[in-house]
Design a protein around this motif. Structure first.
Motif, short mmCIF file in Angstrom:
data_model
loop_
_atom_site.label_atom_id
_atom_site.label_comp_id
_atom_site.label_asym_id
_atom_site.label_seq_id
_atom_site.Cartn_x
_atom_site.Cartn_y
_atom_site.Cartn_z
N SER A 106 0.85 -1.19 0.00
CA SER A 106 0.00 0.00 0.00
C SER A 106 0.89 1.25 0.00
O SER A 106 0.67 2.19 -0.77
CB SER A 106 -0.92 -0.04 1.23
N CYS B 79 2.63 1.54 -3.38
CA CYS B 79 1.70 2.00 -4.42
C CYS B 79 1.53 3.52 -4.32
O CYS B 79 1.55 4.21 -5.35
CB CYS B 79 0.36 1.28 -4.26
N LEU C 175 0.01 -5.34 -8.59
CA LEU C 175 -1.11 -4.43 -8.37
C LEU C 175 -2.45 -5.12 -8.67
O LEU C 175 -3.43 -4.96 -7.92
CB LEU C 175 -0.95 -3.19 -9.25
N MET D 179 -3.23 -7.44 -5.88
CA MET D 179 -3.71 -6.68 -4.71
C MET D 179 -5.14 -6.18 -4.94
O MET D 179 -5.96 -6.18 -4.02
CB MET D 179 -2.77 -5.50 -4.42
N TYR D 180 -5.42 -5.76 -6.16
CA TYR D 180 -6.78 -5.29 -6.46
C TYR D 180 -7.77 -6.45 -6.28
O TYR D 180 -8.83 -6.29 -5.66
CB TYR D 180 -6.84 -4.74 -7.89
N TYR E 285 -5.07 0.24 -6.61
CA TYR E 285 -4.19 -0.76 -7.25
C TYR E 285 -4.53 -0.90 -8.73
O TYR E 285 -3.65 -0.95 -9.58
CB TYR E 285 -4.32 -2.10 -6.52
#
Ligand code: GLY
Length: 377
Positions: free
Chosen positions: A25, A28, A64, A67-68, A76
């Motif tokens: 996080s 990102c 990403l 993670m999304y 993400y």
């Protein structure tokens, strides 16, 4: 249960995912749509500005999207789409692209299409598949890896690019792409993988006749050695070719390579070195091989019988425990999670450093254990 693992292992994976999430996080927010590779003094620089067609440029997007999928947090997906768009120009650079179109567009456009059904992303993925297909060499039955003038080689790594063609075949209805991918996988069974479960890295072909000229050592210790990341590509890549085709020989090859990898890793208490056939000293680790092999073993365990699964899940867990106990940086102020990854044996600056694909495979493995992963390949 998808993996036959104990409840305490699931709890362990949850704890590791909490650490990963805090770290990613923050990363990102810091780097957004940059293309990270190896951090310098704890900070990534943007490979997209230096070398847009570099093969690792999309692993961050793959992270990403994972993670999304796992968290549903929009930031993400936004950063992954930003990275994908930056990569569009690379699709026009035919002469700079090599065979790693799978690594680059499975983690970006294809993931975007699979998760959000974006038609423009699908077109980009099919375009990338078409470029990969154009690299096929009928004399020798392989995808040419690199563009070195006067030379043509196939490398074990390419097994991980083949899923772009399996996906592309299904989406476009063009069976030739799957057939080419299988021709390459068959070639790998014959001339890249060795009967004892080890693997060559590189096979050099005569460009006109397809005759095999040489099998140099590549990124491992030397000719005849046993480069561990190459083995992890073989375990995972063959398991994936089996998944998409059902051809038994691919599953058998994934198992053979897995058995060889597990036996060697166990001899060193699951600390994975850059090459299993290199001198005992100096010791050089490669944790990218450990985490990629763990993902390959988990994939493999999904294709074997009930009483065989633990043969692959238990070593996968051992590898992951070792990496997270000894080789992770959880400081959220610094970029990069896994430490001691090695891009190649014979170059000091490429040894025992944090590398983005180590982080990708650690994340994928942990999400697999929690059944919160998304299949990028
Ligand atoms: N595909 C290149 C490597 O594994 O280093």
């Amino acid at each position: 249960m998808r993996y036959d693992i104990e409840e305490k292992e699931v709890k362990w994976a949850e704890n590791i995912f909490n650490l990963i999430e805090k770290k990613l996080s923050a990363e990102c927010d810091r780097i957004g749509s940059q293309m990270p590779y190896i951090p310098v003094e704890g900070h990534y620089h943007d490979m997209g500005k230096e070398h847009l067609t570099w093969w690792t440029n999309s692993f961050w997007a793959g992270m990403l999207w994972q993670m999304y999928y796992a968290t549903k947090e929009g930031k993400y997906a936004d950063s992954a789409i930003g990275l994908e768009n930056r990569l569009d120009r690379a699709l026009e650079e035919y002469d700079h692209l090599d065979h790693d179109l799978g690594f680059m567009w499975l983690h970006t456009a294809v993931a975007h299409f699979r998760l959000l059904k974006d038609e423009e992303a699908k077109r980009k993925g099919l375009h990338a598949a078409a470029i990969l297909a154009s690299r096929f060499q009928p004399a020798g039955n392989y995808f040419r890896a690199w563009n070195t003038p006067g030379e043509s080689v196939a490398i074990v790594d390419c097994l991980m690019n083949l899923p772009l063609l399996y996906w592309g075949s299904e989406e476009s209805g063009n069976p030739a792409w799957k057939q080419l991918a299988m021709a390459h996988a068959d070639m790998a069974l014959e001339v890249i993988l060795r009967p004892d479960g080890s693997s060559n890295h590189i096979v050099k072909f005569h460009q006109e006749t397809g005759e095999i000229l040489e099998k140099p050592g590549g990124q491992g210790y030397g000719e005849g050695s046993s480069w561990t990341r190459g083995l992890s590509w073989a375990i995972y890549g063959m398991a994936l070719s089996y998944k998409y085709t059902g051809k038994q020989e691919y599953l058998d090859a994934a198992k053979r390579t897995a058995h060889y990898f597990i036996a060697n890793a166990a001899a060193d208490d699951y600390d994975v070195v850059i090459d299993f056939r290199a001198p005992m000293e100096p010791v050089y680790y490669d944790n990218t091989a450990a985490v990629c092999a763990a993902c390959g073993l988990l994939e493999l365990s999904e294709h074997v019988g009930e009483y065989e699964k633990r043969l692959y899940t238990v070593p996968a867990l051992r590898l992951l425990h070792k990496v997270t106990e000894r080789f992770c940086n959880w400081n959220v102020e610094e970029d990069g999670i896994t430490t001691a990854g090695s891009a190649r044996y014979h170059r000091e600056e490429d040894r025992e450093v944090p590398i983005i694909y180590g982080d990708y495979f650690l994340l994928e493995a942990v999400l697999r254990l929690l059944n919160r992963d998304f299949l990028i390949w």
